[in-house]
Every structure is written in structure tokens, then in C-alpha cells.
Scaffold this motif. Structure first.
Motif: not given
Lengths: 157, 132
Positions: B11-16
């Protein structure tokens, strides 16, 4: 401080709108649904079709899961959200069984060496067993070869 | 499938990171190691939930995984606490999809009307040329 908070909230909203070509403007999920579908398709028994609604449900559930895990781990130690408190929460919570291997407790080098030593002892014990059993197998193989040799010679006759 | 990069399954880390920040108090610190572990846990959660939902779909002799299968799966894996909120989200999703469909229909009819106007304009142009 309060003004700063509202500022950051505003920028995230702006981002959401600039990103949102269609869906994200109305729906409040922020994880990419296509990426999640890709991960779902890693399941070897995955169903032929996945309804968009099901994809959306898993996406939203994952967002709730991330928030839940962060909140609970943070509540264990309010200095900072650290790996240690996360691992502790995961190991203590029964329904997070599926994460026990993924987020293990950290151990010190001394503990690690101790485990290594214990394992070595075990390997050594089982190692003698293995060698004896392999000898037995070797003997069996020899017998087999002799048997097959006899059969061949019978065939020749 | 073999062309897929491994990063495609993360999963994209920025969103997490944004979701984590939403969950803890505004000034609290989240360590990088913890963030990475949570992102990894989320990927595993998706697989775990998918596997459970797949079982429920096949047990019902159906080929398409539906939203209800996912909700039942959540109860099965002891995350029933998410269900009420998710039901609300699902209702919202259905409304959004419905309004989107209606909007599309309206847009289409509007486009057709616009095209007609264009056609008429072109005809006018042609007439002008004929006059010359």
C-alpha cells in the motif's frame, strides 16, 4: 497550535480535491482501490469476480484497521507510536493471530544467542537421529539395488 | 502477473501515514519503523479478509464476491466492530454511484444537444461558402 491543525486539514482536503478526478471527491476512502484489488487477486482461491462494492468494503475496512491498530498501539505508550508497543499489542490480542509472524516482538542480542544455542542443541540431538536414520535408508537402498539386480539377472536368463 | 513489481502489492506509504496521523493525537509522533510495520500489517489484513470472504462466497455457491460477503467475513474474523460504520459507508457509496450515473446520463444528453448546435453552425458555414 490549533490554527496549524486546521491548516494541515485544509491542505489535505485540497490534495484530495486535486487528486479527485471523480470518485475521491465524493467518497472518503483514500487507499487506492485498484491496488487493493491486485492484492486480493494474490489469493489462490479468489472468486471469479469481485463486485465493486466488495472492493470498496475491503478498502474501507483496511482504513479502519490501520486507524484501529495505530490507536491501540499508541494507547499502550503515549510517548510515541513505536514498533515495540505495536508488537506488544499484536502479540497480546487474540484476534490479531494472523499478524504474530508479521510483527514479532523484538529481542535482545543476548536472547537471540540463547535461542540460537538452544536450537543448535536441538539440531545436534536430531542430527544424530538423522544420521542413524540415513544410514538405515542407505542400507535399505543397497538391499533394493541388490533386489533389482537379481530381478535383472532373472530377466536375462 | 510475473511483470508485477513487488511494490505493486504494497500500500502507498504516504496514504497509510495519513491514516495513522488521523488516528493518533495531532502532536503525537509515529516512528518510521512502526509506520512500515502497520503498512505491512494492512496488506496482510487484506489477504486475510479476502481469504475469509472467498470462503463465504464459495460456501454460498456464488461466483461474485459481494459487499455482504465481506461484511460476514469481518464478523467471522472478529472485526464485527467495523461493521456498523462500513454499512453506513456502503450506503453512501451506493448513493454516490447512483448520482454519478444520473449525472452521466444528463451529461450525455447535454453533449448531444451541444453536438446538434455544432452541426447547425457547420451547416450555416457551408451555406455561406455556397453563397460566395
Amino acid at each position: 497550535m490549533a490554527t496549524e491543525d486546521t491548516k494541515t486539514a485544509d491542505t489535505s482536503d485540497d490534495k484530495r480535491q486535486s487528486l479527485g478526478n471523480s470518485k475521491s471527491r465524493y467518497l472518503d476512502n483514500i487507499l487506492p482501490m485498484a491496488r487493493i484489488k491486485k492484492i486480493m487477486k494474490m489469493d489462490p482461491n479468489i472468486t471469479d469476480n469481485i463486485a465493486n462494492e466488495a472492493n470498496y468494503m475491503i478498502c474501507t475496512a483496511t482504513e479502519y484497521f490501520i486507524r484501529y491498530l495505530s490507536r491501540e498501539a499508541y494507547n499502550l505508550d503515549k510517548k510515541a507510536l513505536s514498533y515495540q508497543s505495536l508488537a506488544q499489542y499484536v502479540q497480546d490480542e487474540e484476534k490479531l493471530d494472523f499478524l504474530h509472524q508479521i510483527i514479532p516482538n523484538k529481542i535482545t542480542v543476548r536472547q537471540y544467542k540463547k535461542i540460537l544455542k538452544e536450537n543448535k542443541d536441538k539440531v545436534f540431538d536430531s542430527g544424530s537421529d538423522v544420521s542413524s536414520s540415513s544410514e538405515e535408508e542407505a542400507e535399505e537402498e543397497q538391499e533394493d539395488e541388490e533386489m533389482s539386480g537379481e530381478e535383472e539377472s532373472e530377466d536375462e536368463k | 502477473m510475473s511483470d508485477d513489481k513487488i511494490t505493486d502489492l504494497q500500500l502507498p506509504l504516504s496514504v497509510v501515514q495519513r491514516l495513522i496521523k488521523e488516528a493518533i493525537p495531532p502532536n503525537a509522533i509515529a516512528k518510521q519503523e512502526a509506520k512500515l510495520a502497520i503498512a505491512r500489517a494492512a496488506s496482510v489484513f487484506i489477504l486475510f479478509l479476502t481469504s475469509s470472504a472467498t470462503d463465504i462466497t464459495s460456501a454460498a455457491n456464488q461466483k461474485t464476491m459481494s459487499a455482504n460477503h465481506v461484511l460476514t467475513a469481518l464478523k467471522d474474523i472478529e472485526f464485527e466492530s467495523f461493521v456498523p460504520e462500513l454499512e453506513k459507508a456502503l450506503e453512501n457509496y451506493r448513493n454516490v454511484m447512483k448520482s454519478k450515473k444520473e449525472k452521466k446520463l444528463n451529461d450525455n444528453s447535454a453533449n448531444k444537444a451541444a453536438e446538434k448546435v455544432d452541426d447547425e453552425n457547420i451547416e450555416d458555414d457551408v451555406e455561406l461558402i455556397d453563397d460566395d
